[in-house]
Enzyme design. Structure first.
Site, PDB file in Angstrom:
ATOM      1  N   TYR A 142      -8.570 -13.131 -10.514  1.00 34.53           N
ATOM      2  CA  TYR A 142      -9.132 -12.643  -9.257  1.00 34.53           C
ATOM      3  C   TYR A 142     -10.632 -12.901  -9.242  1.00 34.53           C
ATOM      4  O   TYR A 142     -11.458 -12.064  -9.605  1.00 34.53           O
ATOM      5  CB  TYR A 142      -8.805 -11.160  -9.041  1.00 34.53           C
ATOM      6  CG  TYR A 142      -7.326 -10.898  -8.853  1.00 34.53           C
ATOM      7  CD1 TYR A 142      -6.443 -11.940  -8.543  1.00 34.53           C
ATOM      8  CD2 TYR A 142      -6.793  -9.622  -8.985  1.00 34.53           C
ATOM      9  CE1 TYR A 142      -5.082 -11.709  -8.383  1.00 34.53           C
ATOM     10  CE2 TYR A 142      -5.435  -9.383  -8.820  1.00 34.53           C
ATOM     11  CZ  TYR A 142      -4.584 -10.433  -8.525  1.00 34.53           C
ATOM     12  OH  TYR A 142      -3.243 -10.211  -8.371  1.00 34.53           O
TER      13      TYR A 142
ATOM     14  N   SER B 102       1.234  -7.377  -2.540  1.00 28.14           N
ATOM     15  CA  SER B 102       1.084  -7.555  -1.085  1.00 28.14           C
ATOM     16  C   SER B 102       2.054  -6.628  -0.350  1.00 28.14           C
ATOM     17  O   SER B 102       2.826  -7.062   0.512  1.00 28.14           O
ATOM     18  CB  SER B 102       1.290  -9.014  -0.667  1.00 28.14           C
ATOM     19  OG  SER B 102       0.242  -9.829  -1.124  1.00 28.14           O
TER      20      SER B 102
HETATM   21  N1  LIG Z   1       1.226 -10.712  -9.097  1.00 27.51           N
HETATM   22  C1  LIG Z   1       0.861 -11.521  -8.135  1.00 27.51           C
HETATM   23  O1  LIG Z   1       1.181 -12.718  -8.136  1.00 27.51           O
HETATM   24  C2  LIG Z   1       0.042 -10.971  -7.005  1.00 27.51           C
HETATM   25  C3  LIG Z   1      -0.172 -11.728  -5.842  1.00 27.51           C
HETATM   26  C4  LIG Z   1      -0.931 -11.168  -4.813  1.00 27.51           C
HETATM   27  C5  LIG Z   1      -1.451  -9.886  -4.965  1.00 27.51           C
HETATM   28  N2  LIG Z   1      -1.247  -9.186  -6.111  1.00 27.51           N
HETATM   29  C6  LIG Z   1      -1.781  -7.813  -6.292  1.00 27.51           C
HETATM   30  O2  LIG Z   1      -1.271  -6.991  -5.272  1.00 27.51           O
HETATM   31  C7  LIG Z   1      -2.353  -6.350  -4.609  1.00 27.51           C
HETATM   32  C8  LIG Z   1      -1.994  -6.079  -3.168  1.00 27.51           C
HETATM   33  O3  LIG Z   1      -1.734  -7.282  -2.471  1.00 27.51           O
HETATM   34  P1  LIG Z   1      -2.781  -7.913  -1.430  1.00 27.51           P
HETATM   35  O4  LIG Z   1      -4.103  -7.339  -1.636  1.00 27.51           O
HETATM   36  O5  LIG Z   1      -2.597  -9.376  -1.535  1.00 27.51           O
HETATM   37  O6  LIG Z   1      -2.159  -7.524  -0.017  1.00 27.51           O
HETATM   38  P2  LIG Z   1      -1.825  -6.138   0.723  1.00 27.51           P
HETATM   39  O7  LIG Z   1      -1.971  -5.014  -0.197  1.00 27.51           O
HETATM   40  O8  LIG Z   1      -0.538  -6.342   1.409  1.00 27.51           O
HETATM   41  O9  LIG Z   1      -2.958  -6.117   1.835  1.00 27.51           O
HETATM   42  C9  LIG Z   1      -4.294  -5.926   1.492  1.00 27.51           C
HETATM   43  C10 LIG Z   1      -5.102  -5.626   2.732  1.00 27.51           C
HETATM   44  O10 LIG Z   1      -4.562  -4.502   3.364  1.00 27.51           O
HETATM   45  C11 LIG Z   1      -5.577  -3.813   4.013  1.00 27.51           C
HETATM   46  N3  LIG Z   1      -5.214  -2.400   3.956  1.00 27.51           N
HETATM   47  C12 LIG Z   1      -4.988  -1.658   2.848  1.00 27.51           C
HETATM   48  N4  LIG Z   1      -4.626  -0.415   3.159  1.00 27.51           N
HETATM   49  C13 LIG Z   1      -4.627  -0.360   4.512  1.00 27.51           C
HETATM   50  C14 LIG Z   1      -4.325   0.672   5.434  1.00 27.51           C
HETATM   51  N5  LIG Z   1      -3.929   1.879   5.014  1.00 27.51           N
HETATM   52  N6  LIG Z   1      -4.420   0.390   6.750  1.00 27.51           N
HETATM   53  C15 LIG Z   1      -4.798  -0.827   7.166  1.00 27.51           C
HETATM   54  N7  LIG Z   1      -5.094  -1.848   6.323  1.00 27.51           N
HETATM   55  C16 LIG Z   1      -5.004  -1.614   5.017  1.00 27.51           C
HETATM   56  C17 LIG Z   1      -6.848  -4.059   3.256  1.00 27.51           C
HETATM   57  O11 LIG Z   1      -7.885  -4.234   4.198  1.00 27.51           O
HETATM   58  P3  LIG Z   1      -9.450  -4.122   3.822  1.00 27.51           P
HETATM   59  O12 LIG Z   1      -9.725  -5.322   2.984  1.00 27.51           O
HETATM   60  O13 LIG Z   1     -10.096  -4.161   5.158  1.00 27.51           O
HETATM   61  O14 LIG Z   1      -9.642  -2.857   3.071  1.00 27.51           O
HETATM   62  C18 LIG Z   1      -6.520  -5.274   2.404  1.00 27.51           C
HETATM   63  O15 LIG Z   1      -7.342  -6.380   2.617  1.00 27.51           O
HETATM   64  C19 LIG Z   1      -3.502  -7.326  -4.796  1.00 27.51           C
HETATM   65  O16 LIG Z   1      -4.742  -6.733  -4.508  1.00 27.51           O
HETATM   66  C20 LIG Z   1      -3.303  -7.728  -6.208  1.00 27.51           C
HETATM   67  O17 LIG Z   1      -3.785  -6.724  -7.077  1.00 27.51           O
HETATM   68  C21 LIG Z   1      -0.498  -9.702  -7.125  1.00 27.51           C
END
Ligand SMILES: NC(=O)c1ccc[n+]([C@@H]2O[C@H](COP(=O)([O-])OP(=O)(O)OC[C@H]3O[C@@H](n4cnc5c(N)ncnc54)[C@H](OP(=O)(O)O)[C@@H]3O)[C@@H](O)[C@H]2O)c1
Length: 286
Positions: A53, A208
């Site tokens: 990251y 996500s």
């Molecule tokens: N293992 C893997 O291959 C892999 C791949 C992708 C991700 N991940 C992990 O999974 C985590 C989560 O996935 P992600 O960050 O890709 O996507 P996500 O959690 O589906 O979406 C993240 C976005 O959601 C918004 N958000 C969060 N809470 C909210 C709420 N209550 N209301 C409105 N919007 C909200 C945030 O906005 P703001 O930015 O405006 O706060 C953020 O940018 C990652 O951060 C990472 O740690 C792992």
């Protein structure tokens, strides 16, 4: 906040994903630290990160260092927080993601992550993504050695099929504690892996969980049932999505990403949001 079991630990039912604070579009450091502190203040005790990251080639581990710094500057007891990191996925700096499942590489990557996190042993280390060039058992074998050498305390995997979950657990001698796969209202094809983890008592961390950084804001617009249930409860559709994920099995611990304190503060409320059986049935079918 409600708690869930993760191996021998008890952690918050909603975690924090660190990715949005370190890849393209990331905020400045002050806002990231405020976001992590907001999560900790709200009772979050599991934070997901990865050495990959980061954005530019010369800043591997940007998110690990950010989280370690934020934990150090937080006023509370950071010893109860599980920082779960990952290795085996890389970012060369041109926006692409590559893989390296070579055991020697993974073992060095874990040691480097421990140094950046400022810990003697990593609380949970996850093999980020299978590398088709390396037999899966060999990559997972690195986790066995890391456990046995005390570099990591617990081992998990990510982006795994049911067969890979079983293979990893066998290689680890039953010591696989978590699986992190993509899962959200928009992406449900890991339902089989989720149910498999529930059967084995292995934590399932949906990644996500709101549909990803660029789609999370549109969750209600893209999924009418989630918007309608949210309206009824006077909460956000994102909260409904997280509460629905929690309802699917006791082993589920969503890790919504955030780059703003307000996002975290809203997401954690999902742990206490009670949805009716009718509402859950509707969300399951939507
Ligand atoms: N293992 C893997 O291959 C892999 C791949 C992708 C991700 N991940 C992990 O999974 C985590 C989560 O996935 P992600 O960050 O890709 O996507 P996500 O959690 O589906 O979406 C993240 C976005 O959601 C918004 N958000 C969060 N809470 C909210 C709420 N209550 N209301 C409105 N919007 C909200 C945030 O906005 P703001 O930015 O405006 O706060 C953020 O940018 C990652 O951060 C990472 O740690 C792992």
């Amino acid at each position: 906040m409600k708690q869930r079991a993760l191996a021998d630990l008890t952690v918050s039912a909603i975690g924090l994903g660190g990715m949005p604070m370190s890849i393209e579009g990331r905020p400045d450091t002050a806002r990231s630290v405020a976001t992590i502190h907001a999560a900790l203040d709200a009772g979050v005790t599991v934070i997901d990160t990865a050495d990959a990251y980061h954005q530019h080639a010369d800043e591997v581990g940007h998110n690990e260092e950010l989280i370690a710094d934020a934990l150090r500057s937080w006023g509370g007891d950071a010893t109860s927080v599980l920082v779960a990191t990952k290795g085996g996925h890389l970012r060369p700096g041109d926006g692409s993601w590559t893989r390296n499942g070579d055991p020697a590489y993974l073992k060095q990557a874990a040691r480097d992550s421990a140094k950046r996190l400022g810990v003697d042993a990593i609380g949970l280390y996850q093999f980020h993504r299978p590398d088709p060039k390396v037999p899966y058992a060999e990559s997972v074998g690195a986790l066995v050695e890391l456990l046995d050498e005390g570099v990591i305390v617990r081992a998990g995997i990510s982006n795994a099929t049911v067969a890979q979950i079983d293979e990893a657990n066998a290689v680890l001698g039953g010591r696989l504690v978590s699986v992190q796969n993509q899962f959200s209202p928009a992406f449900r094809s890991s339902q089989g892996e989720l149910e498999h983890c529930a059967g084995l008592g292995i934590a399932f961390l949906p990644w996500s969980p709101l549909g990803g950084i660029s789609n999370a804001g549109e969750l209600g617009a893209n999924h009418a049932a989630f918007a309608e249930v949210a309206d009824k409860h006077g909460v956000s559709p994102q909260q409904v999505a997280l509460a629905w994920e929690l309802s699917l099995a006791d082993v589920v611990i969503p890790i919504p990403g955030a780059s703003r304190p307000a996002s975290v503060q809203d997401s954690v409320l999902a742990a206490d949001l009670q949805l009716t059986d009718d509402e859950l049935a509707r969300l399951n079918d939507n």
